[in-house]
Motif scaffolding. Structure first.
Motif, PDB file in Angstrom:
ATOM      1  N   THR A  68      46.453   7.997  38.076  1.00 27.83           N
ATOM      2  CA  THR A  68      47.071   7.041  38.985  1.00 27.83           C
ATOM      3  C   THR A  68      47.520   7.728  40.273  1.00 27.83           C
ATOM      4  O   THR A  68      47.309   7.223  41.384  1.00 27.83           O
ATOM      5  N   ARG A  69      48.144   8.909  40.129  1.00 28.40           N
ATOM      6  CA  ARG A  69      48.578   9.659  41.313  1.00 28.40           C
ATOM      7  C   ARG A  69      47.367  10.116  42.153  1.00 28.40           C
ATOM      8  O   ARG A  69      47.407  10.063  43.394  1.00 28.40           O
ATOM      9  N   ALA A  73      46.525   9.221  45.975  1.00 24.70           N
ATOM     10  CA  ALA A  73      46.306  10.259  46.986  1.00 24.70           C
ATOM     11  C   ALA A  73      44.978  10.046  47.718  1.00 24.70           C
ATOM     12  O   ALA A  73      44.897  10.209  48.940  1.00 24.70           O
ATOM     13  N   GLN A  74      43.950   9.671  46.966  1.00 26.92           N
ATOM     14  CA  GLN A  74      42.648   9.412  47.591  1.00 26.92           C
ATOM     15  C   GLN A  74      42.709   8.199  48.506  1.00 26.92           C
ATOM     16  O   GLN A  74      42.069   8.175  49.559  1.00 26.92           O
ATOM     17  N   ARG A  75      43.499   7.210  48.105  1.00 29.59           N
ATOM     18  CA  ARG A  75      43.643   6.025  48.940  1.00 29.59           C
ATOM     19  C   ARG A  75      44.336   6.387  50.260  1.00 29.59           C
ATOM     20  O   ARG A  75      43.922   5.940  51.339  1.00 29.59           O
ATOM     21  N   GLU A  76      45.389   7.211  50.189  1.00 26.50           N
ATOM     22  CA  GLU A  76      46.066   7.648  51.402  1.00 26.50           C
ATOM     23  C   GLU A  76      45.142   8.504  52.270  1.00 26.50           C
ATOM     24  O   GLU A  76      45.152   8.396  53.504  1.00 26.50           O
ATOM     25  N   LYS A  77      44.349   9.354  51.614  1.00 26.01           N
ATOM     26  CA  LYS A  77      43.409  10.194  52.355  1.00 26.01           C
ATOM     27  C   LYS A  77      42.371   9.343  53.070  1.00 26.01           C
ATOM     28  O   LYS A  77      41.996   9.615  54.221  1.00 26.01           O
ATOM     29  N   PHE A  78      41.915   8.304  52.373  1.00 26.61           N
ATOM     30  CA  PHE A  78      40.925   7.409  52.978  1.00 26.61           C
ATOM     31  C   PHE A  78      41.503   6.699  54.196  1.00 26.61           C
ATOM     32  O   PHE A  78      40.854   6.581  55.241  1.00 26.61           O
TER      33      PHE A  78
END
Length: 315
Positions: A68-69, A73-78
């Motif tokens: 989940t974390r 993190a990948q969503r924020e990076k995207f």
């Protein structure tokens, strides 16, 4: 009976057939449920055990939280990449604008000169920037600088349209004329101490060769625009060719120098052997011998005529 009753009640709440009597996806799931109570109780216990194992297994919970974390993190990076892409595109646009403006200005000047030179030949032509297949799509132009180039369009017949210069459409002579005129137009945009071209007039018909030679002479003998500027000049122009047309009027220009190179077994073995005065004396002697021979011939002719007249008088 209890199971059958519950099943009937479930069918009333969630119908397993539609209005036309066709089975719904729910029907296929319900058909898999057994009517035996013991088997149902076993399935319920199995489901409860799975639930208990999920809560009681810390490894599963840890992996779930970790993934989940990572997903967050990948969503924020995207999202950051999207913002970065927008900033990069804006930066690229800021760099592109002055570059494209300068390039457009230069190509526009070359186009005016090239069009004028082609008009002098009785043809037409233009030079433009080619921005790739997506040149009408401003969004895609940001990523296709490798496809940019200079496009030369010409026409040699009055009723034809401007076409991209290519070996498939145009003859060798037409391509040569277009290339020469493009080079002449482009040379006016830069300063060079000298230029050298080899057999640029080959493959041209007589008319075009004379016009091309005239354009070369005009461009190469222009006066400097600013006498005080040492870089304001057209430079020297070396035209290397095995032959030139006879009676080229532009050869008479004061700034045109003709250099003939003689090679062969009968030439001087060393350049110091070349004596201009000696050659002139030899030429004079040759002319004098020829003139004496002509005079002797005239005298013989006069004597023969006199003898003929004397013979006529005797008769």
């Amino acid at each position: 009976q209890l199971v059958s009753g519950l099943k009937q009640r479930a069918e009333s709440i969630a119908p397993i057939t539609d209005a036309e009597g066709n089975g719904t996806p729910l029907k296929a799931l319900l058909d898999e449920i057994t009517d035996e109570r013991s088997e149902l109780e076993d399935l319920i216990e199995e489901a409860k055990d799975r639930i208990r194992n999920i809560h009681d297994n810390p490894e599963v919970l840890r992996r779930y939280e970790e993934q989940t974390r990572e997903l967050e993190a990948q969503r924020e990076k995207f999202e950051g990449m999207k913002d970065s892409k927008g900033a990069r595109k804006e930066e690229l646009q800021n760099l592109k604008m002055p570059y494209e403006a300068s390039l457009t200005n230069i190509v526009s000047k070359v186009n005016i000169l090239f069009g004028g030179y082609m008009t002098e030949l009785g043809c037409a032509g233009e030079v433009r920037i080619y921005r790739g297949e997506d040149e009408n799509d401003g969004e895609n132009q940001m990523d296709n600088f490798k496809d940019w180039g200079i496009q030369i369009r010409v026409k040699f017949r009055e009723k034809s349209e401007l076409q991209v210069l290519s070996a498939r459409v145009h003859s060798g002579g037409e391509r040569s004329v277009s290339t020469i005129m493009y080079l002449m137009a482009m040379q006016d945009m830069m300063v060079s101490p000298f230029r050298c071209v080899d057999e640029i007039n080959q493959g041209l018909d007589e008319r075009n060769e004379r016009l091309v030679f005239r354009r070369i002479v005009q461009n190469s003998t222009r006066d400097a625009e600013l006498q005080s500027d040492p870089s304001s000049h057209c430079g020297q122009y070396f035209l290397i060719t095995p032959k030139l047309l006879p009676n080229l009027t532009d050869m008479e220009h004061d700034d045109v120098t003709v250099l003939c190179i003689f090679n062969g077994p009968h030439n001087f073995k060393h350049f110091n052997d070349f004596d201009a005065d000696k050659i002139i004396q030899m030429k004079k002697r040759s002319v004098g011998i020829k003139r004496d021979a002509e005079n002797d011939g005239d005298e013989d002719s006069d004597s023969q005529n006199k003898r003929l007249r004397t013979s006529d008088m005797d008769v």
